[in-house]
Scaffold this active site. Structure first.
Site, short mmCIF file in Angstrom:
data_model
loop_
_atom_site.label_atom_id
_atom_site.label_comp_id
_atom_site.label_asym_id
_atom_site.label_seq_id
_atom_site.Cartn_x
_atom_site.Cartn_y
_atom_site.Cartn_z
N HIS A 265 -5.91 -6.78 -2.13
CA HIS A 265 -7.14 -6.78 -1.35
C HIS A 265 -7.37 -8.16 -0.78
O HIS A 265 -7.07 -9.16 -1.45
CB HIS A 265 -8.34 -6.38 -2.23
CG HIS A 265 -9.52 -5.96 -1.43
ND1 HIS A 265 -10.44 -6.86 -0.93
CD2 HIS A 265 -9.91 -4.74 -0.99
CE1 HIS A 265 -11.34 -6.20 -0.24
NE2 HIS A 265 -11.05 -4.91 -0.25
N ASP B 100 -8.78 2.47 -3.36
CA ASP B 100 -8.07 3.65 -2.88
C ASP B 100 -6.94 4.10 -3.79
O ASP B 100 -6.31 5.11 -3.52
CB ASP B 100 -7.51 3.37 -1.48
CG ASP B 100 -8.63 3.40 -0.46
OD1 ASP B 100 -9.55 4.21 -0.65
OD2 ASP B 100 -8.59 2.61 0.49
N1 CMC Z 1 2.50 -4.52 -2.23
C1 CMC Z 1 3.41 -5.53 -2.28
N2 CMC Z 1 3.14 -6.80 -1.90
C2 CMC Z 1 1.92 -7.05 -1.43
C3 CMC Z 1 0.92 -6.07 -1.34
C4 CMC Z 1 1.24 -4.75 -1.77
N3 CMC Z 1 0.35 -3.78 -1.70
N4 CMC Z 1 -0.22 -6.60 -0.84
C5 CMC Z 1 0.04 -7.90 -0.62
N5 CMC Z 1 1.33 -8.18 -0.99
C6 CMC Z 1 1.98 -9.50 -0.95
C7 CMC Z 1 2.33 -9.94 0.45
O1 CMC Z 1 3.63 -9.53 0.83
C8 CMC Z 1 2.18 -11.43 0.35
O2 CMC Z 1 3.31 -11.94 -0.32
P1 CMC Z 1 3.86 -13.43 0.01
O3 CMC Z 1 2.78 -14.36 -0.40
O4 CMC Z 1 5.10 -13.56 -0.81
O5 CMC Z 1 4.14 -13.45 1.49
C9 CMC Z 1 0.99 -11.61 -0.61
O6 CMC Z 1 0.99 -10.43 -1.43
C10 CMC Z 1 -0.36 -11.74 0.10
O7 CMC Z 1 -0.48 -10.63 0.98
P2 CMC Z 1 -1.27 -10.65 2.36
O8 CMC Z 1 -0.75 -9.54 3.23
O9 CMC Z 1 -1.26 -12.02 2.91
O10 CMC Z 1 -2.74 -10.33 1.87
P3 CMC Z 1 -3.93 -9.87 2.80
O11 CMC Z 1 -5.16 -10.34 2.15
O12 CMC Z 1 -3.69 -10.26 4.21
O13 CMC Z 1 -3.82 -8.26 2.74
C11 CMC Z 1 -4.09 -6.01 2.14
C12 CMC Z 1 -4.62 -7.44 1.98
C13 CMC Z 1 -5.09 -5.03 1.49
C14 CMC Z 1 -3.96 -5.63 3.61
C15 CMC Z 1 -2.71 -5.90 1.43
O14 CMC Z 1 -2.84 -6.23 0.07
C16 CMC Z 1 -2.08 -4.53 1.59
O15 CMC Z 1 -1.41 -4.26 2.59
N6 CMC Z 1 -2.28 -3.59 0.58
C17 CMC Z 1 -1.79 -2.25 0.70
C18 CMC Z 1 -2.72 -1.42 1.57
C19 CMC Z 1 -4.01 -1.08 0.86
O16 CMC Z 1 -4.03 -0.64 -0.28
N7 CMC Z 1 -5.13 -1.22 1.59
C20 CMC Z 1 -6.45 -0.86 1.09
C21 CMC Z 1 -7.36 -2.04 0.93
S1 CMC Z 1 -8.83 -1.61 0.00
C22 CMC Z 1 -9.65 -0.46 0.96
C23 CMC Z 1 -10.18 -1.02 2.22
O17 CMC Z 1 -10.76 -2.10 2.23
O18 CMC Z 1 -10.08 -0.33 3.23
#
Ligand code: CMC
Length: 431
Positions: A309, A366
């Site tokens: 998140h 989720d």
């Molecule tokens: N699985 C594997 N690796 C992950 C995941 C995941 N679900 N989420 C983040 N990472 C890794 C990412 O690759 C990065 O690694 P590194 O530092 O080595 O490059 C690190 O963790 C930080 O990730 P980020 O993409 O910079 O984090 P963010 O804050 O931009 O993204 C997020 C947050 C929710 C988009 C992301 O965690 C994600 O894609 N999760 C899966 C989709 C999901 O479940 N979304 C629902 C969010 S809650 C409901 C809502 O608010 O709508």
């Protein structure tokens, strides 16, 4: 709110310093007010994804991502989940305070008496392919509401703004259920005034003309809980979209349609649908380890859906509540879903894995919600629609707050231009 402290920035190249006020809310980290930065220094700030930027002042929802805290108008989500109802939460988000008994009665009456959709909207449904995704239909139909309610489009009039907000909270479930019924070829079902909000929605979804609908009490209870947990989440992507569109003076139906479009993405509300598909693909608890390895491999393009998140760097407090409810719903309904075992194994494996621990990736709201929806016979394509119904309460509350905000400005970010420098046009004959 104290604004007496400031932050001094030194521009070593120009040998100048500039002071910027620190703004403090009731809770949370202070924010540097950089609105005068371009004027005083000639610089803009660069912040892709707005990870360090507060776009507005808001009194609606507070999140402490490190501690796993979520408050609606100051009330902890755990207390609201246990003691409140979705419609009361919608009132709280919109009005700022919990209603008295008579205030709640009149709010419920208002919402109930705005649940019908205009008959002409049924013609819109007929224009969609039967297999259209319900989020596509919902987005189009909500956007079209401005064409039906000219009497509530004067954004200067607080009474009209409020009426539009009530209409949205009332009509989104009716339209959502109509989209679902159209997709399976069932006749439309009108909202029943004798039922409360969530039960009315379940009847619009599942009641058939040939017989009464018997629903186990846990169905409405679980859905009401999910709606409470999804009702608002401060400046998330879809709410920020609603505010950005709202900042232009666009009507609230257009703003909420834009919010629905933003919610649909798999990184946001579309994650609940993606989680279930992922669990189905993993299929067996024995294959969880392989999925975890794949999620850690950046070349695989695969992430664990329902994990991570932007704000929570701790267990999402909503996930903890949903996890408990998932077990209750499945037990009460006598559903033995093998995907629950896959989900629990996956959570356990990820929480122990160094990759997820180091990045503070925990289950989010989720991760388990899809299992509850599935147990309630809500089809996978409708999962994000469920989220949209609940989040409408948050969207309209933010839109109303924005309309009253004396500091609100049209949203207009800047950029770092990386294209070609100035060059002369070359006529086609010379290229
Ligand atoms: N699985 C594997 N690796 C992950 C995941 C995941 N679900 N989420 C983040 N990472 C890794 C990412 O690759 C990065 O690694 P590194 O530092 O080595 O490059 C690190 O963790 C930080 O990730 P980020 O993409 O910079 O984090 P963010 O804050 O931009 O993204 C997020 C947050 C929710 C988009 C992301 O965690 C994600 O894609 N999760 C899966 C989709 C999901 O479940 N979304 C629902 C969010 S809650 C409901 C809502 O608010 O709508």
């Amino acid at each position: 709110m104290s604004e007496s402290q400031s932050l001094t920035l030194t521009d070593s190249a120009a040998g100048k310093t500039a002071e910027f006020p620190l703004l403090r809310g009731t809770l949370g980290a202070p924010c540097v007010d950089i609105t005068r930065l371009p004027k005083e220094t000639g610089y803009f700030t660069y912040d892709p994804g707005f990870v360090a930027t507060a776009s507005c002042r808001s009194a609606i929802t507070y999140i402490d991502g490190d501690q796993g805290v979520l408050l609606y108008r100051g009330y902890p989500i755990e207390q609201l989940a246990k003691q409140s109802s979705f419609l009361e939460v919608a009132y709280l988000l919109m009005q700022g305070e919990l209603p008295s008994a008579s205030e709640f009665k009149s709010f419920e009456h208002e919402v109930t008496h705005h649940t019908m959709m205009h008959e002409a909207l049924k013609n819109f449904l007929g224009g969609f392919r039967h297999d259209a995704h319900p989020m596509a239909m919902l987005c189009g139909m909500i956007g079209s509401l401005a064409a039906f309610y000219h009497d509530s489009l004067d954004m200067e009039d607080p009474a009209q703004r409020r009426l539009a907000a009530i209409r949205l909270i009332a009509k989104v479930p009716t339209i959502a259920a109509a989209c679902y019924r159209y997709s399976i070829g069932w006749p439309n079902r009108y909202p029943r005034n004798n039922l409360e909000y969530v039960n009315r929605f379940l009847h619009m979804m599942f009641e058939v003309p040939s017989g009464p609908l018997e629903l186990p009490p846990v169905a409405a209870k679980a859905l009401d809980l999910l709606f409470i947990l999804h009702a608002d989440h401060e400046q998330n992507a879809s709410t920020s979209t609603v505010r950005l569109v709202g900042s232009t003076g666009a009507n609230p139906y257009a703003c909420v349609a834009a919010g629905i479009a933003a919610l649909w993405g798999p990184a946001h509300g579309g994650a609940n649908e993606a989680v279930l598909k992922m669990l189905e693909e993993i299929g067996r608890p024995e294959d969880v380890a392989k999925a975890v390895e794949k999620a850690k491999d950046k070349n695989s393009g695969f992430r664990l859906m329902g994990f991570g998140h932007r704000v929570y760097k701790n267990y999402d407090p909503r996930a903890a509540i949903i996890r408990e409810m998932t077990h209750k719903v499945l037990a009460d309904l006598g559903v033995n879903d093998p995907l629950l075992e896959v989900a629990m194994k996956l959570e356990e494996a990820a929480l122990k894995d160094e990759y997820f621990v180091a990045r503070k990736l925990y289950p989010n709201v989720d991760f388990y919600s899809g299992l509850i929806y599935k147990a309630l016979n809500i089809p996978t394509e409708m999962f994000t629609v469920m989220f949209a119904i609940a989040r409408t309460a948050g969207w309209v509350s933010h839109w109303l707050e924005q309309q009253n905000d004396p500091e609100a400005k049209i949203g207009r970010p800047r950029q770092i231009y990386t294209g070609a420098g100035v060059r002369d046009y070359v006529p086609l004959s010379s290229r």
